[in-house]
Design a protein around this motif. Structure first.
Motif, short mmCIF file in Angstrom:
data_model
loop_
_atom_site.label_atom_id
_atom_site.label_comp_id
_atom_site.label_asym_id
_atom_site.label_seq_id
_atom_site.Cartn_x
_atom_site.Cartn_y
_atom_site.Cartn_z
N SER A 31 0.71 -1.64 -0.34
CA SER A 31 0.01 -0.26 -0.08
C SER A 31 1.12 0.77 -0.02
N ALA A 34 -1.01 5.06 3.09
CA ALA A 34 -2.25 4.28 4.09
C ALA A 34 -2.74 5.17 5.29
N ARG A 35 -4.16 5.23 5.65
CA ARG A 35 -4.11 6.34 6.66
C ARG A 35 -4.87 5.64 8.09
N HIS A 36 -4.60 6.27 9.08
CA HIS A 36 -4.77 5.58 10.19
C HIS A 36 -6.02 6.25 11.19
N ARG A 38 -9.30 5.88 14.25
CA ARG A 38 -9.82 5.25 15.14
C ARG A 38 -11.26 6.12 15.39
N ALA A 63 -9.66 -2.20 3.80
CA ALA A 63 -8.62 -1.70 5.34
C ALA A 63 -8.43 -3.21 6.75
N SER A 64 -7.47 -2.78 7.17
CA SER A 64 -7.21 -3.83 7.87
C SER A 64 -7.92 -3.18 9.72
N THR A 155 -6.64 1.24 10.05
CA THR A 155 -5.74 0.71 8.63
C THR A 155 -5.88 1.01 7.48
N SER A 156 -5.98 1.90 7.32
CA SER A 156 -6.61 1.67 5.48
C SER A 156 -5.58 1.49 4.39
#
Length: 184
Positions: A31, A34-36, A38, A63-64, A155-156
């Motif tokens: 990836s 990634a964007r994080h 919440r 996402a994960s 996480t995207s």
């Protein structure tokens, strides 16, 4: 000692998939960004809608996720015993009703189903109201968040899509990093 040890610790079963062997054991893609995020799963929402709705609104389709634990008013899960028909190594059981539970910890993956719609695949450890520790594949549409919000770390996986596709080695549909994304 070796003879005694082997009788105390049985040999683990050997799993042989029914299809042609694929020497690449883990299918992966990088990836590039990634964007994080919440999230908090809201009381009364299903685990599925509590994850999918806010992530799609952010443009996240793959996402994960880590579910940090919390109460569910109701929850169903499956386990994966050996396939009695021998068409695959495993076959999911019928859903098991766990009732009111505490999810100790869960991991989920969001992607696209074979129909192109969103899917969430989740495995978790739970504790039932009776105190039993259980775990398995969570039926996300039937897991209803209890009275307090549940935190989730996301996480995207931008730059590719996770999609359910038939896997010829295992003879089952699996989430795989298959198609490049054409969205922001």
């Amino acid at each position: 000692m070796t003879a005694q040890r082997s009788s105390v610790f049985p040999r683990p079963r050997t799993l042989i998939h029914p299809g042609a062997f694929n020497p690449v054991r883990i299918q992966s893609k990088l990836s590039p960004r990634a964007r994080h995020v919440r999230l908090t799963l809201q009381p009364g929402a299903s685990l599925f809608e509590g994850l999918v709705t806010p992530l799609l609104s952010l443009g996240i389709q793959s996402a994960s996720m880590t579910i940090l634990g919390g109460y569910f008013d109701t929850l169903q899960y499956c386990v994966a015993p050996p396939d009695p028909r021998h068409e695959a190594v495993i076959r999911y059981s019928e859903p098991i009703a766990a009732g009111r539970t505490y999810m100790v910890f869960g991991n989920a993956t969001m992607g696209k189903g074979m129909d192109g719609g969103p899917i969430v695949h989740c495995h978790a450890a739970i504790r039932t109201a009776q105190g039993a520790s259980k775990g398995g594949h969570i039926i996300t549409q039937n897991a209803i968040v209890g009275p307090t919000p549940i935190p989730v770390l996301v996480t995207s996986l931008d730059g590719f899509d996770l999609r359910v596709a038939f896997d010829p080695e295992t003879n089952i549909a699996l989430i795989q990093p298959l198609q490049e994304s054409h969205h922001e």
